[in-house]
Design a protein around this motif. Structure first.
Motif, PDB file in Angstrom:
ATOM      1  N   VAL A   1       1.027  -0.355  -0.286  1.00  0.00           N
ATOM      2  CA  VAL A   1       0.211  -0.106   0.120  1.00  0.00           C
ATOM      3  C   VAL A   1       1.242   0.949  -0.335  1.00  0.00           C
ATOM      4  O   VAL A   1       2.204   1.491   1.112  1.00  0.00           O
ATOM      5  CB  VAL A   1      -0.714  -0.215   0.760  1.00  0.00           C
ATOM      6  CG1 VAL A   1      -1.212   0.983   1.410  1.00  0.00           C
ATOM      7  CG2 VAL A   1      -1.313  -1.373   1.404  1.00  0.00           C
ATOM      8  N   VAL A   2       0.398   2.280  -0.714  1.00  0.00           N
ATOM      9  CA  VAL A   2       1.654   3.461  -1.255  1.00  0.00           C
ATOM     10  C   VAL A   2       1.348   4.404  -0.846  1.00  0.00           C
ATOM     11  O   VAL A   2       1.743   5.987  -1.201  1.00  0.00           O
ATOM     12  CB  VAL A   2       2.428   3.191  -2.756  1.00  0.00           C
ATOM     13  CG1 VAL A   2       3.477   2.017  -3.038  1.00  0.00           C
ATOM     14  CG2 VAL A   2       1.598   3.190  -3.827  1.00  0.00           C
ATOM     15  N   ALA A   3      -0.473   4.718  -1.002  1.00  0.00           N
ATOM     16  CA  ALA A   3      -1.461   5.892  -0.560  1.00  0.00           C
ATOM     17  C   ALA A   3      -2.818   5.568   0.140  1.00  0.00           C
ATOM     18  O   ALA A   3      -2.673   4.086  -0.633  1.00  0.00           O
ATOM     19  CB  ALA A   3      -1.177   6.875  -1.707  1.00  0.00           C
ATOM     20  N   TRP A   4      -3.203   5.988   0.581  1.00  0.00           N
ATOM     21  CA  TRP A   4      -4.761   6.199   0.800  1.00  0.00           C
ATOM     22  C   TRP A   4      -5.036   7.562   1.915  1.00  0.00           C
ATOM     23  O   TRP A   4      -4.457   8.035   1.765  1.00  0.00           O
ATOM     24  CB  TRP A   4      -4.644   4.931   2.825  1.00  0.00           C
ATOM     25  CG  TRP A   4      -3.786   5.782   3.656  1.00  0.00           C
ATOM     26  CD1 TRP A   4      -3.216   6.496   4.768  1.00  0.00           C
ATOM     27  CD2 TRP A   4      -2.100   4.879   4.133  1.00  0.00           C
ATOM     28  NE1 TRP A   4      -2.478   7.226   5.138  1.00  0.00           N
ATOM     29  CE2 TRP A   4      -1.688   6.372   4.204  1.00  0.00           C
ATOM     30  CE3 TRP A   4      -1.099   5.172   2.984  1.00  0.00           C
ATOM     31  CZ2 TRP A   4      -0.418   6.329   4.597  1.00  0.00           C
ATOM     32  CZ3 TRP A   4      -0.081   5.227   2.729  1.00  0.00           C
ATOM     33  CH2 TRP A   4       0.687   5.167   4.137  1.00  0.00           C
ATOM     34  N   ASN A   5      -6.470   7.472   1.884  1.00  0.00           N
ATOM     35  CA  ASN A   5      -6.783   8.280   2.432  1.00  0.00           C
ATOM     36  C   ASN A   5      -7.072   8.026   3.589  1.00  0.00           C
ATOM     37  O   ASN A   5      -7.219   7.584   4.331  1.00  0.00           O
ATOM     38  CB  ASN A   5      -8.335   9.011   1.080  1.00  0.00           C
ATOM     39  CG  ASN A   5      -9.285   7.923   1.079  1.00  0.00           C
ATOM     40  OD1 ASN A   5      -8.748   6.407   2.214  1.00  0.00           O
ATOM     41  ND2 ASN A   5     -10.339   8.150   1.077  1.00  0.00           N
TER      42      ASN A   5
ATOM     43  N   LEU B   1       2.656   2.852  10.583  1.00  0.00           N
ATOM     44  CA  LEU B   1       3.458   1.020   9.861  1.00  0.00           C
ATOM     45  C   LEU B   1       4.758   1.739   9.423  1.00  0.00           C
ATOM     46  O   LEU B   1       4.836   2.576   8.425  1.00  0.00           O
ATOM     47  CB  LEU B   1       2.588   0.287   9.382  1.00  0.00           C
ATOM     48  CG  LEU B   1       1.542  -0.289   9.701  1.00  0.00           C
ATOM     49  CD1 LEU B   1       0.544  -0.756   8.380  1.00  0.00           C
ATOM     50  CD2 LEU B   1       1.384  -0.782  10.841  1.00  0.00           C
ATOM     51  N   PRO B   2       5.734   0.711   9.439  1.00  0.00           N
ATOM     52  CA  PRO B   2       6.589   0.608   8.996  1.00  0.00           C
ATOM     53  C   PRO B   2       6.293   0.696   7.666  1.00  0.00           C
ATOM     54  O   PRO B   2       5.530  -0.253   7.557  1.00  0.00           O
ATOM     55  CB  PRO B   2       7.680  -0.327   9.421  1.00  0.00           C
ATOM     56  CG  PRO B   2       7.232  -0.468  10.735  1.00  0.00           C
ATOM     57  CD  PRO B   2       6.175  -0.137  10.988  1.00  0.00           C
ATOM     58  N   ARG B   3       7.117   1.021   6.326  1.00  0.00           N
ATOM     59  CA  ARG B   3       7.287   0.818   5.218  1.00  0.00           C
ATOM     60  C   ARG B   3       6.704  -0.655   4.919  1.00  0.00           C
ATOM     61  O   ARG B   3       6.369  -1.044   3.487  1.00  0.00           O
ATOM     62  CB  ARG B   3       8.132   1.865   4.619  1.00  0.00           C
ATOM     63  CG  ARG B   3       8.221   1.678   2.972  1.00  0.00           C
ATOM     64  CD  ARG B   3       9.327   2.141   2.046  1.00  0.00           C
ATOM     65  NE  ARG B   3       9.409   4.299   2.159  1.00  0.00           N
ATOM     66  CZ  ARG B   3       8.707   4.607   1.815  1.00  0.00           C
ATOM     67  NH1 ARG B   3       6.997   4.575   0.912  1.00  0.00           N
ATOM     68  NH2 ARG B   3       8.816   6.275   2.592  1.00  0.00           N
ATOM     69  N   GLU B   4       7.698  -1.018   4.872  1.00  0.00           N
ATOM     70  CA  GLU B   4       8.389  -2.534   4.480  1.00  0.00           C
ATOM     71  C   GLU B   4       6.241  -3.046   5.432  1.00  0.00           C
ATOM     72  O   GLU B   4       6.283  -5.019   4.904  1.00  0.00           O
ATOM     73  CB  GLU B   4       9.354  -3.118   5.269  1.00  0.00           C
ATOM     74  CG  GLU B   4       9.533  -3.875   6.591  1.00  0.00           C
ATOM     75  CD  GLU B   4      10.344  -2.329   7.301  1.00  0.00           C
ATOM     76  OE1 GLU B   4      10.122  -2.101   8.527  1.00  0.00           O
ATOM     77  OE2 GLU B   4      10.084  -1.449   6.310  1.00  0.00           O
TER      78      GLU B   4
ATOM     79  N   LEU C   1      -0.503  -8.828   2.470  1.00  0.00           N
ATOM     80  CA  LEU C   1      -0.272 -10.512   2.779  1.00  0.00           C
ATOM     81  C   LEU C   1       0.158 -10.806   3.815  1.00  0.00           C
ATOM     82  O   LEU C   1       0.031 -10.855   4.995  1.00  0.00           O
ATOM     83  CB  LEU C   1       0.471 -10.949   1.711  1.00  0.00           C
ATOM     84  CG  LEU C   1      -0.093 -11.641   0.263  1.00  0.00           C
ATOM     85  CD1 LEU C   1      -0.872 -12.727   0.598  1.00  0.00           C
ATOM     86  CD2 LEU C   1      -0.774 -10.005  -0.736  1.00  0.00           C
ATOM     87  N   ARG C   2       1.466  -9.062   4.356  1.00  0.00           N
ATOM     88  CA  ARG C   2       1.487  -9.322   5.145  1.00  0.00           C
ATOM     89  C   ARG C   2       1.112  -9.220   6.875  1.00  0.00           C
ATOM     90  O   ARG C   2       0.771  -9.768   7.910  1.00  0.00           O
ATOM     91  CB  ARG C   2       3.583  -8.489   5.410  1.00  0.00           C
ATOM     92  CG  ARG C   2       4.687  -8.482   5.133  1.00  0.00           C
ATOM     93  CD  ARG C   2       5.194  -7.701   5.559  1.00  0.00           C
ATOM     94  NE  ARG C   2       6.694  -8.115   4.823  1.00  0.00           N
ATOM     95  CZ  ARG C   2       7.103  -8.037   3.275  1.00  0.00           C
ATOM     96  NH1 ARG C   2       6.862  -6.668   2.885  1.00  0.00           N
ATOM     97  NH2 ARG C   2       8.538  -8.631   2.782  1.00  0.00           N
ATOM     98  N   LEU C   3       0.390  -7.907   6.543  1.00  0.00           N
ATOM     99  CA  LEU C   3      -1.122  -7.487   7.622  1.00  0.00           C
ATOM    100  C   LEU C   3      -1.908  -8.936   7.777  1.00  0.00           C
ATOM    101  O   LEU C   3      -2.478  -9.244   9.165  1.00  0.00           O
ATOM    102  CB  LEU C   3      -2.080  -6.445   7.173  1.00  0.00           C
ATOM    103  CG  LEU C   3      -0.245  -5.365   7.092  1.00  0.00           C
ATOM    104  CD1 LEU C   3      -1.435  -4.281   6.055  1.00  0.00           C
ATOM    105  CD2 LEU C   3      -0.734  -4.410   8.602  1.00  0.00           C
TER     106      LEU C   3
END
Length: 283
Positions: free
Chosen positions: A130-134, A147-150, A155-157
């Motif tokens: 996820v690189v952008a959100w509102n 959250l850290p960028r990685e 999938l990780r979440l």
């Protein structure tokens, strides 16, 4: 003079050749009958035979190979969109996908997300980062900024975050759908090599992911209904749709619309609070 519609590739190559400045590429300006590079100069830059290049512009010699087309794309300094168009003209189909790491998003794309005050919206890559959100996404789904960028990977979440698991109405069904859609997206984008480390990490930490990955299922993540157990709103339903981003094949836009007017109003009130907290995750 009428245009030969049967030689669309030749017309395209001549047009792009005419747009290039010889001096920029170290060629003497000299006396040129037409603007741009000469045919032999394009051939030199593309490492192909001048005769073969001339034939391509003239519509002779048959279809070029993908290697020749990629050399021409480099020699003519084509954009990715122009390269894809050239492949379609020459071969009747786009080139094989070449995955590129996302370069970030423009302020304009962020404004598109922000224009949806009660609809959580995110931009994700082919590897489901996820690189952008509102603000609505941060409120109802997950506040990715914390959250850290990685860790901003769906999938990780989904497989490594217990709170995300609890938020799903039917975690196993959602997980199956997510893995099958992720596999299809990564393959379509040519990102098979890029997901190797992520798949190995998840397989080593989640037997459930490993089992689902071995199933080799694929699915389309086009649209559907998502049910969540939100810590503040309680059980909610969101209708989700996915959209390609024109000019950005590395990105997918996901929008979640509340399924009822009551949910929309509840989301609006929560979003307007000073410090809303989202604890669920899209799938």
């Amino acid at each position: 003079m009428p245009i030969d519609l049967g030689n669309a590739l030749g017309h395209f190559l001549r047009d792009r050749r005419a747009r290039l400045d010889p001096v920029t590429f170290g060629f003497a300006p000299g006396r040129r009958r037409t603007p741009g590079l000469r045919r032999e100069e394009v051939a030199q830059r593309s490492n192909i035979s001048p005769t073969w290049y001339t034939w391509l512009e003239q519509g002779r010699g048959g279809a070029p190979s993908t290697d020749v087309l990629n050399r021409l794309a480099s020699g003519l300094m084509l954009t990715e969109f122009e390269r894809e168009h050239m492949f379609i003209l020459a071969l009747g189909h786009p080139p094989e996908p070449r995955y590129k790491e996302p370069e970030g998003i423009t302020p304009r794309l962020q404004r598109v997300l922000d224009a949806l005050p009660t609809s959580p919206a995110i931009l994700r890559t082919a590897t489901w980062d996820v690189v952008a959100w509102n603000r609505a996404a941060a409120t109802v789904l997950t506040d990715y900024s914390t959250l850290p960028r990685e860790s901003r990977n769906i999938l990780r979440l989904m497989f490594l975050n217990p709170r995300v698991r609890v938020a799903q109405d039917d975690w196993l069904r959602v997980a199956q759908f997510v893995v099958a859609s992720f596999r299809a997206d990564a393959a379509r984008a040519g990102a098979t090599a890029e997901i190797t480390q992520l798949v190995e990490e998840l397989s080593g930490n989640s037997p459930e992911f490993e089992a689902l990955w071995r199933n080799n299922d694929i699915a389309s993540h086009g649209d559907g209904l998502k049910r969540l157990h939100h810590p503040v709103l309680g059980p909610i339903e969101l209708e989700f749709s996915t959209f390609a981003v024109e000019g950005r094949p590395d990105l997918t836009l996901m929008i979640y619309n509340p399924s009822t007017a009551e949910t929309t109003e509840a989301v609006r009130r929560l979003v307007e609070k000073p410090d809303p907290a989202g604890l669920a995750i899209p799938g």
